[in-house]
Structures are given as C-alpha cells and as structure tokens.
Design an enzyme around this catalytic site. Structure first.
Site: not given
Ligand SMILES: CCCCCCCCCCCCCCC[C@@H](O)[C@@H](N)CO
Length: 272
Positions: A159, A146
């Site tokens: 998680y 993830s």
């Molecule tokens: C310069 C980098 C910037 C990065 C920003 C990234 C933001 C991401 C925010 C959300 C993260 C969610 C990760 C995924 C989660 C899934 O695995 C989970 N919902 C399971 O279904």
C-alpha cells in the site's frame, strides 16, 4: 501563487465518490452549492450515494458516471462528459484500495492491483481533467494520499509505495500546473472511519494493529473538511492531524527515532 479557480467550485468531479472520504467530500461540497459528478465502479452504490447527496442538498446537480478508474479510456470518457456538462473547477482523486499484510504473505498480484488503482487510477483521472483546466488558466486538483505515504509501516509494503508514488506525481504536477493557475494538492489523512477501514482491520497483522493504535481513526467528515480546506488554499501538502503533520514537516529529522519506536512496537506485537 493562489489558485485562480473560484471557491466554492462550480463543478467538481470526484473519483471514489460513493463512499468514505470521497462521499464525505461530495456532501461537504454539495452543501456549499457545488455541482458534482461522482465516479465509482459499482452503479448501485453510486446511485445510492448520489441520492443521499441530492437529498441533503436539494437543487444541487449531482451527476453520476459508473466507471472503473483503472480503465484509462472509460475514465477519460467520464471526465470529458463531466467537462461537457459544465467546466470543472475541481478534480478530486479519491478512489483507492488497501491491502495489509506481511511482505511474505502478500501475493505479487496485490502489489500490482494496488498500484493499478491507487496510482494509475489517479493518473487516469487527472490526464483528461488537467488539460481543460490549464487551457482555461484556472482549476484545482486534490489527490487523496495517505499518512502511509509519508513513512513506511509494517504491513504496508503493497500500500505505502502507491501513496509515495502519488507524492512524486503531485510534486511534479504542482510545478508544471502552478504557472497555468491550477493548484495541485495532495492530502495525507490518517486512518479514517470508512467501510474500507472496517475491511482492512480484518486482515491487519498484529504489528500494524499495534502501530495503528497510536493514531486513533478520524471521522470521514472531519477528514473531508480538512482536505477541502487545504485544496481551497492551494496548499501543496495537506497533512490531516498532528501525527501526519509531524511526519510531513519534521521528517527526516525525527524519522530515525520514529522508526526505532515503531520497530519496538512491531516487535512486541509480533511476539504476541
Ligand atoms: C513524530 C511522528 C509520529 C508519527 C506517528 C504516526 C503513526 C501513524 C500510524 C498509522 C498510519 C496509518 C496511515 C493511514 C492508513 C490509511 O491510509 C489506510 N488505513 C487506508 O484506509
């Protein structure tokens, strides 16, 4: 070293193959003629998923093995049965669960349960799958991690560690298995439209809602295609989308700035 197993794979086993990204990968592989063994806990959902895959890819063999991936012996039996039907060219570890919530609100049991499924479930699949592949000198492994395994976000204290642990496992296995002609890839998908994400949204604290809003969810089919493309090339890490790529490739250089940004987003959301 490029993977030595054929592509498309002749036979693949997929844990978590009855829904979400796992089912989307099953559909994509079946469309290329790959025979499948799908593993999942719920027999009814598993049969429904297999029926949908068969209907879309007539003539492709789709076997099912109801199995709780947390049960090492049951999983080993399921993988051995799959391997006996036809040698496995690809093992996809996709089964996983999520709990979101502030650290103070999550019960200790949630931490244990997530590690049991997300980490040990992968281990339980790969231990029996890797031996025959390494003995044959060919195979591919794809672990579905993830983007939350690349950075820790507010609300993912149960998680994220499971996905960080998978990165360590993938790196160690890659080093050990590459000389045997077996590639080990780990994917880092962002939020993906699945039944699981729908359930997770209901328990997300406002801080995580605000952070997740910066990265819109992707379709399961597109995520599956990106993950399989990475596995086909034998990539060690398969970030899905620009944000996961940035987290993987630019860290740790950008982490202080990213952390400071998300701290402000979380603080604003926490104040309501
Ligand atoms: C310069 C980098 C910037 C990065 C920003 C990234 C933001 C991401 C925010 C959300 C993260 C969610 C990760 C995924 C989660 C899934 O695995 C989970 N919902 C399971 O279904």
């Amino acid at each position: 070293m490029p993977p030595r197993a054929p592509w498309p794979p002749r036979h693949a086993v997929i844990s978590g193959g009855s829904s979400g990204i796992g089912l989307a990968m099953a559909q994509a592989l079946a469309a290329q003629g790959t025979g499948l063994t799908l593993l999942a806990r719920d027999p009814a959902r598993l049969e429904a998923a297999a029926g949908a895959v068969r209907a879309a890819a007539p003539g492709v063999e789709v076997a099912t093995q109801p199995c709780d991936i947390r049960d090492a012996e049951a999983t080993a039996r399921a993988v051995a049965a799959a391997e006996a039907r036809a040698p496995l060219d690809l093992a996809v570890a996709c089964a996983g669960v999520v709990r979101a919530g502030g650290f103070a609100d999550l019960p200790a049991q949630a931490h244990r349960e997530l590690m049991e499924t997300n980490y040990f479930g992968v281990l339980n699949l790969l231990r029996p799958a890797l031996g025959p592949m390494r003995a044959r000198g060919a195979g591919r492994v794809l672990i579905v991690g993830s983007a939350a395994g690349l950075a820790g976000f507010w609300g993912y204290s149960a998680y994220a560690p499971t996905k960080f642990a998978l990165r360590g496992l993938a790196e160690a296995l890659r080093a050990e298995c590459a000389p045997d002609g077996v590639s080990v890839s780990i994917g880092h998908p962002p939020d993906t439209e699945t039944p699981q994400l729908a359930a997770e949204r209901a328990e997300r604290p406002p801080q995580l809602v605000a952070i997740a809003a910066t990265a819109p969810p992707r379709e399961a089919r597109a995520v599956a295609a990106a993950l399989l493309a990475g596995a086909r090339r034998g990539r060690a890490d398969v970030p899905v989308g620009a944000l996961a790529w940035a987290l993987l490739r630019l860290a740790p250089a950008v982490r202080p700035a990213v952390d400071a940004w998300f701290d402000r987003v979380a603080a604003r959301a926490g104040r309501g």
